[in-house]
Write an enzyme that holds these catalytic residues in place. Sequence first.
Site, PDB file in Angstrom:
ATOM      1  N   THR A  27      50.347  43.333  35.286  1.00 19.41           N
ATOM      2  CA  THR A  27      50.877  43.099  33.942  1.00 19.41           C
ATOM      3  C   THR A  27      52.370  43.419  33.894  1.00 19.41           C
ATOM      4  O   THR A  27      53.178  42.630  33.392  1.00 19.41           O
ATOM      5  CB  THR A  27      50.127  43.986  32.928  1.00 19.41           C
ATOM      6  OG1 THR A  27      48.733  43.800  33.142  1.00 19.41           O
ATOM      7  CG2 THR A  27      50.475  43.621  31.502  1.00 19.41           C
ATOM      8  N   HIS A  90      41.486  38.009  37.747  1.00 23.03           N
ATOM      9  CA  HIS A  90      40.792  36.805  38.153  1.00 23.03           C
ATOM     10  C   HIS A  90      39.956  36.131  37.108  1.00 23.03           C
ATOM     11  O   HIS A  90      39.522  35.025  37.320  1.00 23.03           O
ATOM     12  CB  HIS A  90      40.085  36.874  39.492  1.00 23.03           C
ATOM     13  CG  HIS A  90      39.416  38.116  39.804  1.00 23.03           C
ATOM     14  ND1 HIS A  90      40.064  39.149  40.380  1.00 23.03           N
ATOM     15  CD2 HIS A  90      38.158  38.477  39.625  1.00 23.03           C
ATOM     16  CE1 HIS A  90      39.218  40.106  40.555  1.00 23.03           C
ATOM     17  NE2 HIS A  90      38.055  39.733  40.108  1.00 23.03           N
TER      18      HIS A  90
HETATM   19  P1  GDP Z   1      47.447  45.972  36.190  1.00 20.20           P
HETATM   20  O1  GDP Z   1      46.150  46.623  35.847  1.00 20.20           O
HETATM   21  O2  GDP Z   1      47.456  45.487  37.605  1.00 20.20           O
HETATM   22  O3  GDP Z   1      47.901  44.931  35.229  1.00 20.20           O
HETATM   23  O4  GDP Z   1      48.535  47.161  36.201  1.00 20.20           O
HETATM   24  P2  GDP Z   1      49.633  47.542  35.117  1.00 20.20           P
HETATM   25  O5  GDP Z   1      50.736  46.549  35.087  1.00 20.20           O
HETATM   26  O6  GDP Z   1      48.951  47.820  33.829  1.00 20.20           O
HETATM   27  O7  GDP Z   1      50.197  48.870  35.753  1.00 20.20           O
HETATM   28  C1  GDP Z   1      49.378  50.006  35.976  1.00 20.20           C
HETATM   29  C2  GDP Z   1      50.217  51.253  35.980  1.00 20.20           C
HETATM   30  O8  GDP Z   1      51.107  51.258  37.101  1.00 20.20           O
HETATM   31  C3  GDP Z   1      51.094  51.389  34.751  1.00 20.20           C
HETATM   32  O9  GDP Z   1      51.147  52.738  34.394  1.00 20.20           O
HETATM   33  C4  GDP Z   1      52.439  50.895  35.233  1.00 20.20           C
HETATM   34  O10 GDP Z   1      53.497  51.475  34.515  1.00 20.20           O
HETATM   35  C5  GDP Z   1      52.443  51.347  36.673  1.00 20.20           C
HETATM   36  N1  GDP Z   1      53.258  50.465  37.514  1.00 20.20           N
HETATM   37  C6  GDP Z   1      53.126  49.136  37.639  1.00 20.20           C
HETATM   38  N2  GDP Z   1      54.009  48.652  38.523  1.00 20.20           N
HETATM   39  C7  GDP Z   1      54.715  49.704  38.979  1.00 20.20           C
HETATM   40  C8  GDP Z   1      55.778  49.858  39.929  1.00 20.20           C
HETATM   41  O11 GDP Z   1      56.255  48.902  40.563  1.00 20.20           O
HETATM   42  N3  GDP Z   1      56.239  51.116  40.138  1.00 20.20           N
HETATM   43  C9  GDP Z   1      55.731  52.197  39.488  1.00 20.20           C
HETATM   44  N4  GDP Z   1      56.241  53.392  39.746  1.00 20.20           N
HETATM   45  N5  GDP Z   1      54.744  52.101  38.582  1.00 20.20           N
HETATM   46  C10 GDP Z   1      54.235  50.869  38.328  1.00 20.20           C
END
Ligand code: GDP
Length: 598
Positions: A27, A90
């Site tokens: 996301t 997905h």
């Molecule tokens: P999704 O479930 O794959 O959509 O993951 P999210 O985008 O909701 O991210 C999950 C968590 O990881 C959140 O707290 C984000 O802030 C954190 N996060 C996502 N990408 C990164 C990154 O590149 N670096 C860091 N440090 N945190 C990240």
Amino acid sequence: MSKVDNSLMDYRPPITVVVGHVDVGKTLLLDKIRGTFVAYREPGMITQHIGLSFIPWNAIERIADPLLMKFRLKGKVWIKGFLMVDTPGHAAFSNLRRRGGSVADLAVLVIDITRGFEEQTYESLTLIKSRNIPFVVAANKLDRIYGWEPHENAPFLDSYEKQREDVQGRVEEAIARIIEEFNKLGMDADRYDRVRDFDAQVPIVPTSAVTGEGLADLLVVLAGLSQRFNRDKLRITYGPGRGVVMEIREEKGWGVTADVVLYDGVIRKGDLIVTAGLEGYVSTKVKMLVMPKPLNEMRDPEDRYMFMDEVRAAAGVKIIADGLEQVVPGAPVFVVPQGASLDEYVKLVREEVSEVKIETDKEGVVAKADTLGTLEAMVIYLRSQGIPVRKADVGNVSRRDVVDASIVRKKNPLYGVILAFNVKVPHDIEVEAMQYGVKIFRNEILYRLVEEFTQWYKEQKTKLIEMELDRYIRPGKIRILPGYVFRRSNPVIVGVAVIEGLIKPGYPLMRGDGKRIGTIMQIQDKGKNIQEAKKGMEVAISIEGNLMVGRQIKEGDELYVDVPEEHVITLMTQFKDQLSEDELSLLREILKIRRSSK
Ligand code: GDP
């Protein structure tokens, strides 16, 4: 279908999906890409979409220029940008389906660089591979590598150069672990700038959705992958529109609406469309076509939408029409051109849907899912695990599903089950399933759902085999312990050591020369009756038969279980995987004694 004017052909931006395990940053990565590149866009040229974001190539070029030079792509990229699917994961990817493949052209598989492969990474890969889509790995959360010094929005390669050597080493180790996982699956992968053959190797781009590092690299690799497409793949016509339903939702004032990705042709207000519902096809007239207003024209939140007279592919558009409440996400949407027969288009819809829905009389599981897309993903996944499917359908679990599963259960209890993915099981149906002994598996995560079933399957299978095995006399060898003769005859009671295999009450015994001496009546361990004694145990047994210690048998003698020949053969063939090497060799010994004594 109506004729297409070839002079009016064009190419659409590749439709790109982001998939991967939960919490890897899908996301945030999408948000960051949108935020970063939308800020660079030129005013006036942007069409807003429902469910998709257009990332224009000329915006990407501004921060990716050095990379484009490096990879000799500058000035060569003919795609105009990417249409990123806004909903990650997905479920969205599954619904972007079309006959024989996917509406998505490219995929980004996100992996947490600090964690490597996780459960749903495998599931995403199965889906990507089954649909044959070129993909790139975003090894995300690069900024979490210990000691990493961030450089806002810099290409990965630039930022990497500026890191300390030990930090570079940690990045390399993390990438090596991901490569190793791919190798285990029989696939090759490498850091994207080291990939020599994009047909044979999966490119890995380290990214950070927080600092924006690596995003330029990611989009350049995606552009590189789409350069390799046969251009026809992205060719669009101005013929009758074709799309797929991403989502069905109720909107205040509009009723039930369909969010559609239009991948080819044109759709107009007033057009007749055909799509698929829970109970068959749905045909209806488009009342309104809605798209979001460009951001700069949006004055207040109430005024978010534009009403369109026509929309051209590729686009994300909301359709407002009667009768959409029955429609299932993942269903195709076809515009029926004026003068064409509705039947022809209904047939097209039927053919598409019958590719996913399964109705057979095979011995297999009953699969239910909430959308056509998730159902297809589920069937793909079940098949990849070698699980046969009797029936696959969209919608809540119904009485018919229970009846279907119970029919299978009579023939094969292990497949007479229902796997319910993201659907409801009404209480009365649940009660009925219990009465029929039909087990219903439920989970919101596909991987776990299938795993719960396979786990149960294995346990049940072991139990069934043990029950089967119990019907046969198993091999055993005992020695009469000197000094432990409790009764010499009528019946004989002696202490024995089980040297090999096992003994049970009722088992016939023979001597080493093949002479049958009697049958075990009881087995006692420390004064208590037991039902079996295994190798290594010392127990007392009573033997029924016309027998006396000192005559037919004596202290120290070795005795064998007299396994009937048919049992020996069945055990050695059908159950050879369930028996130990020692038991098998004892069976051979017993067979030899039986045969030489005759
Ligand atoms: P999704 O479930 O794959 O959509 O993951 P999210 O985008 O909701 O991210 C999950 C968590 O990881 C959140 O707290 C984000 O802030 C954190 N996060 C996502 N990408 C990164 C990154 O590149 N670096 C860091 N440090 N945190 C990240």
